[in-house]
Design a protein around this motif. Sequence first.
Motif, short mmCIF file in Angstrom:
data_model
loop_
_atom_site.label_atom_id
_atom_site.label_comp_id
_atom_site.label_asym_id
_atom_site.label_seq_id
_atom_site.Cartn_x
_atom_site.Cartn_y
_atom_site.Cartn_z
N ASN A 99 0.82 -1.21 0.00
CA ASN A 99 0.00 0.00 0.00
C ASN A 99 0.86 1.26 0.00
O ASN A 99 0.58 2.23 0.71
N ASN A 100 1.91 1.23 -0.82
CA ASN A 100 2.81 2.37 -0.91
C ASN A 100 2.44 3.34 -2.02
O ASN A 100 3.13 4.35 -2.20
N LEU A 101 1.40 3.05 -2.80
CA LEU A 101 1.00 3.92 -3.90
C LEU A 101 -0.31 4.61 -3.57
O LEU A 101 -1.22 3.99 -3.00
N VAL A 102 -0.41 5.87 -3.93
CA VAL A 102 -1.63 6.62 -3.67
C VAL A 102 -2.73 6.13 -4.61
O VAL A 102 -2.47 5.46 -5.62
N LEU A 103 -3.96 6.51 -4.30
CA LEU A 103 -5.12 6.01 -5.03
C LEU A 103 -5.05 6.36 -6.52
O LEU A 103 -5.29 5.51 -7.38
N ALA A 104 -4.70 7.59 -6.84
CA ALA A 104 -4.68 8.02 -8.25
C ALA A 104 -3.64 7.24 -9.03
O ALA A 104 -3.88 6.83 -10.18
N THR A 105 -2.48 7.01 -8.43
CA THR A 105 -1.42 6.26 -9.12
C THR A 105 -1.84 4.82 -9.35
O THR A 105 -1.63 4.27 -10.43
N ALA A 106 -2.44 4.21 -8.32
CA ALA A 106 -2.89 2.82 -8.46
C ALA A 106 -3.97 2.70 -9.54
O ALA A 106 -3.95 1.76 -10.35
N ALA A 107 -4.92 3.65 -9.56
CA ALA A 107 -5.99 3.59 -10.55
C ALA A 107 -5.45 3.76 -11.97
O ALA A 107 -5.82 3.01 -12.88
N SER A 108 -4.55 4.71 -12.16
CA SER A 108 -3.98 4.90 -13.49
C SER A 108 -3.13 3.71 -13.90
O SER A 108 -3.09 3.34 -15.08
N LEU A 123 0.81 -13.92 -15.88
CA LEU A 123 0.58 -13.91 -14.44
C LEU A 123 0.95 -12.58 -13.81
O LEU A 123 0.17 -12.00 -13.05
N ALA A 124 2.15 -12.07 -14.08
CA ALA A 124 2.57 -10.81 -13.47
C ALA A 124 1.67 -9.64 -13.84
O ALA A 124 1.30 -8.84 -12.97
N PRO A 125 1.26 -9.48 -15.11
CA PRO A 125 0.31 -8.40 -15.41
C PRO A 125 -1.02 -8.55 -14.67
O PRO A 125 -1.57 -7.55 -14.19
N LEU A 126 -1.53 -9.77 -14.57
CA LEU A 126 -2.78 -9.97 -13.83
C LEU A 126 -2.59 -9.65 -12.35
O LEU A 126 -3.49 -9.08 -11.71
N MET A 127 -1.43 -9.99 -11.82
CA MET A 127 -1.13 -9.66 -10.42
C MET A 127 -1.12 -8.14 -10.23
O MET A 127 -1.65 -7.61 -9.25
N THR A 128 -0.50 -7.42 -11.17
CA THR A 128 -0.44 -5.97 -11.07
C THR A 128 -1.83 -5.35 -11.15
O THR A 128 -2.20 -4.49 -10.33
N MET A 129 -2.63 -5.79 -12.12
CA MET A 129 -3.97 -5.24 -12.27
C MET A 129 -4.84 -5.58 -11.06
O MET A 129 -5.60 -4.73 -10.56
N GLY A 130 -4.76 -6.81 -10.59
CA GLY A 130 -5.57 -7.20 -9.43
C GLY A 130 -5.17 -6.45 -8.17
O GLY A 130 -6.03 -5.97 -7.42
N ALA A 131 -3.86 -6.33 -7.94
CA ALA A 131 -3.40 -5.61 -6.76
C ALA A 131 -3.77 -4.13 -6.85
O ALA A 131 -4.15 -3.51 -5.84
N GLY A 132 -3.68 -3.56 -8.05
CA GLY A 132 -4.09 -2.16 -8.22
C GLY A 132 -5.56 -1.97 -7.91
O GLY A 132 -5.97 -0.99 -7.27
N LEU A 133 -6.39 -2.92 -8.38
CA LEU A 133 -7.81 -2.85 -8.06
C LEU A 133 -8.02 -2.94 -6.55
O LEU A 133 -8.89 -2.24 -5.99
N GLY A 134 -7.24 -3.77 -5.89
CA GLY A 134 -7.36 -3.89 -4.44
C GLY A 134 -7.03 -2.59 -3.72
O GLY A 134 -7.68 -2.24 -2.72
N VAL A 135 -6.03 -1.86 -4.20
CA VAL A 135 -5.70 -0.56 -3.60
C VAL A 135 -6.86 0.42 -3.79
O VAL A 135 -7.19 1.21 -2.90
#
Length: 600
Positions: A312-321, A343-355
């Motif tokens: 959770n080191n990224l702010v909401l706007a950064t994670a959404a973009s 796998l890694a792209p899906l992990m990034t997108m999923g984790a970003g959605l979680g943030v």
Amino acid sequence: MTAPQPDTAASPQWRDFYGQDRFLLLSGLAIVIGVISSIGAYVLLMAIRFFTNLFFFQSLSFVARSPADNQLGAWVIIVPAIGGLIAGLAARYGTEKIRGHGIPEAIEAILYGKSRMSPKVALLKPVVSGIVIGSGGPFGAEGPVIVTGGAAASLLAQAVSLTSVERKALLVAGACAGMTAVFGTPVAAVLFAVELMLFELRPRSLLPVAIACAVAGFLRPLWYDSGPLFPMTTSEPTAIAIVSAIAAGLACGALSTVVTRLYHWIEDGFARLPIHWMWWPALGGLVVGIGGYFQPRALGVGYDVIGDLLANNLVLATAASLVIVKAIIWAVALGSNTSGGTLAPLMTMGAGLGVVIGRWLPGADIQLWVLVCLAATMAGTLGAPLMSIVFAFGLTHDANAILPLLLGCIVAYAFTVIVMPHSILTEKIVRRGRRIYREYGVDPLEQSFIADVMTREVKAIEAQLPIADVIDRYFGSSQSQRAYPVQQDGRLLAMVERADFLNLDAALLAQPVASLIAAPTEAFALPAETLRMVASRMAALDIERLPVIDAPETRRLVGIVSRSDLVKPRRAAYEEESQRERFFLTSARWPRPGARDADE
């Protein structure tokens, strides 16, 4: 009347599992494959580092650096295009098998290619993938590693005298050992094999895969730090987390559906372009470069980005973009059929959605919901919930996340099963006219024995009868049966058919029927054999019926089994699938006290 069951003590075929005589050979080969796949994974990861430094920092180095730290400015737009151009040239003049993220190609080789992969794939896939990802391609290393490990294992298997099924087990073992070497998640890799690649769950395939993954897991600390890739500990979730896990699963299922359909829509768009497919990766690379210019952290593998999202080191706007840009450039790059993993792209997108949504989900830390969304996005997109649950735990070793992971992944999986007919891994194969069926179940033919369905009252021909009498008595115009067993002194000799007696010379009609039989037949069934075993034998011999004998030593005829007998268990299976019953009836329909059951 129920047929008597065969004597299990006299039936060595009656086992829970088969193929144990080859376990030692396959296990030995699996050890070698685990070593080879681990080395291949290390080489690919080093290649990605090398090309990342070369393309973005103009240095010859193997130091781990992120493409996001580049100082190229607008020139960053053409870097992924250069990598895509190289990939297109390699695919056209090398082998087309290196196109795409690799897992569908591996599945197709397993199901339709007798698990054979070429040396070109083993050599070109890691090199081209290293170039594509090193030049900023938004992919993970796991897809190319899976293909590289699988190809190497397939080549080794082809050098040994093995069956197609055994080659499949070793190919999958190599693929999953490579996945273990990248992420350090051997149990999840085994489940990846079970849910996505093996298309069976038998010791003959499970043992080699598990052994190869274990070997890769033990070797991984020689090159990487031991322990989980993203260690974290969250607080224990409260009861309200049930609602939050369901909400997270639904959101991830929707994201999985969107990115899958976006990818296939873009892939269809590339197919309509009036240019050769060799140029597609370069065009896709331009889009990747534009996205990387506005959001540099979307470029490359992004393991560092995943770590920041989980922390959770990224702010909401950064994670959404990041979620939006990563989804677009990944779908475009993958749709252009360049080389890279999923796998890694899906992990990034999923984790970003979680943030993005985790701050509004009660019942646990936001980090927990980031992890749940990471895993649930994989579960929904790949159609592999068990692998995703164990994979997330293996990445973090966070025991408090198990229950939310279970619920979130299953909900996302259920969502995509309902709304999508195929996963991102199988859609491409289906579009090529191949049928993919991923449900597992015990074959009813495996649960029934020949003794249960065979005809016991058998009309047999005595071997000493003249051929003329046999034709008149057994194959006359009024006889509908087309074949009969022949026995001599109580021992089975063979099966004879009407065709055996056509166009015989008149001088032979006085000869006994035994004169037509060169040697005792080896085509027979035993009472304790399963219907599946006998069905396979009849299909291989292209015959419609087999005599049943009590044992190969005595060859005493005890029955006959036909193709129509083999489908009898299917009738019961059909009834269980189609007939709906109610057992809790109204009081008026309950039997009167003291009434006897109709079956008594």
